[in-house]
Motif scaffolding. Structure first.
Motif, PDB file in Angstrom:
ATOM      1  N   ASN A 122      40.391   8.655  39.729  1.00 20.57           N
ATOM      2  CA  ASN A 122      39.717   7.564  40.798  1.00 20.57           C
ATOM      3  C   ASN A 122      38.825   7.982  41.526  1.00 20.57           C
ATOM      4  O   ASN A 122      37.771   7.635  41.236  1.00 20.57           O
ATOM      5  CB  ASN A 122      41.210   6.447  41.332  1.00 20.57           C
ATOM      6  N   SER A 126      35.084   8.736  40.851  1.00 17.17           N
ATOM      7  CA  SER A 126      34.202   7.395  40.867  1.00 17.17           C
ATOM      8  C   SER A 126      33.053   7.934  42.572  1.00 17.17           C
ATOM      9  O   SER A 126      31.741   7.702  41.818  1.00 17.17           O
ATOM     10  CB  SER A 126      34.768   6.644  42.344  1.00 17.17           C
ATOM     11  N   ILE A 192      35.268   5.162  34.328  1.00 16.14           N
ATOM     12  CA  ILE A 192      34.895   4.932  35.985  1.00 16.14           C
ATOM     13  C   ILE A 192      33.517   5.917  36.201  1.00 16.14           C
ATOM     14  O   ILE A 192      33.100   5.289  36.563  1.00 16.14           O
ATOM     15  CB  ILE A 192      36.271   5.837  36.826  1.00 16.14           C
TER      16      ILE A 192
END
Length: 230
Positions: A122, A126, A192
């Motif tokens: 993540n 991101s 993502i």
């Protein structure tokens, strides 16, 4: 008019195949590319190639060493300016693979938990995909996953890299009589990247020769991902 024998490779390819249909590039040495001592190397590279394919600057350990560490863009940021300066596109080789920090490969390391692996995916994707989207004028491709499949004939279906600790998603496909569930890290990384960099083309790559078994598995996996809206 310059003869084809004297044309830079990128110009020759553009003349015969068009500038938007076929590209030619390679991976430069990270140190040599920016070292003034190797200026001739950089000038030759940028003259001949239209794609700047960058690998180690985008590897996991270069971007984010651990789940509690700060994301670092120090190695890859200079490439954006160079791509603009020399009118090149970038192929970003950030694919999740077994090329990871040592702690991720050590099952006895206390950091090596599914929770921390998920934080890594993540946090890393991101920030990275947002940076690539902000440089969409030069970033054309983003390798998100590298070598998801084990070699055909192996006892494993998917390559057992450290990211597999996240388990499997609920997205599946049929391969003969077998129902195959796609690893969760593949789905998560693509979700993502798609969310933060929708205009950058996403790549899942597989090393080695064009093995028909692996090629068919890749086609089936991609079809299942697309059906799931990923």
């Amino acid at each position: 008019e310059v003869s084809e024998d004297e044309m830079p490779l990128r110009q020759l390819v553009g003349k015969n195949y068009g500038t938007q249909n076929f590209y030619v590039g390679m991976v430069p040495g990270n140190t040599a590319f920016f070292d003034p001592v190797h200026n001739d190397y950089r000038l030759l590279f940028t003259k001949e190639f239209s794609v700047l394919s960058v690998d180690t600057a985008f590897f996991q350990d270069a971007l984010l060493k651990g789940p509690r560490e700060q994301f670092s863009d120090i190695l890859y940021r200079p490439y954006f300016a160079s791509a603009r300066q020399y009118n090149m596109y970038m192929y970003v080789k950030a694919g999740l693979s077994d090329n990871t920090s040592k702690w991720m490969q050590d099952d006895n390391d206390r950091q090596n938990t599914p929770e921390n692996i998920e934080i890594m995916v993540n946090k890393m994707f991101s920030r990275l995909s947002s940076d690539l989207a902000a440089n969409i004028d030069v970033v054309r491709w983003m390798e998100v996953i590298k070598d998801p499949f084990a070699p055909s004939g192996s006892s494993e279906y998917f390559y057992q890299n450290p990211w597999m600790k996240l388990g499997y998603s609920d997205i599946s496909y049929q391969d003969g009589s077998q129902t195959v569930y796609i690893p969760r890290y593949i789905v998560l990384a693509l979700q993502i990247a798609n969310q933060n960099a929708p205009s950058v083309k996403k790549i899942i790559s597989q090393s080695g020769e064009l093995d028909i078994v692996i090629w068919e598995r890749m086609q089936k996996m991609l079809a299942a991902l697309r059906t799931a809206g990923i």
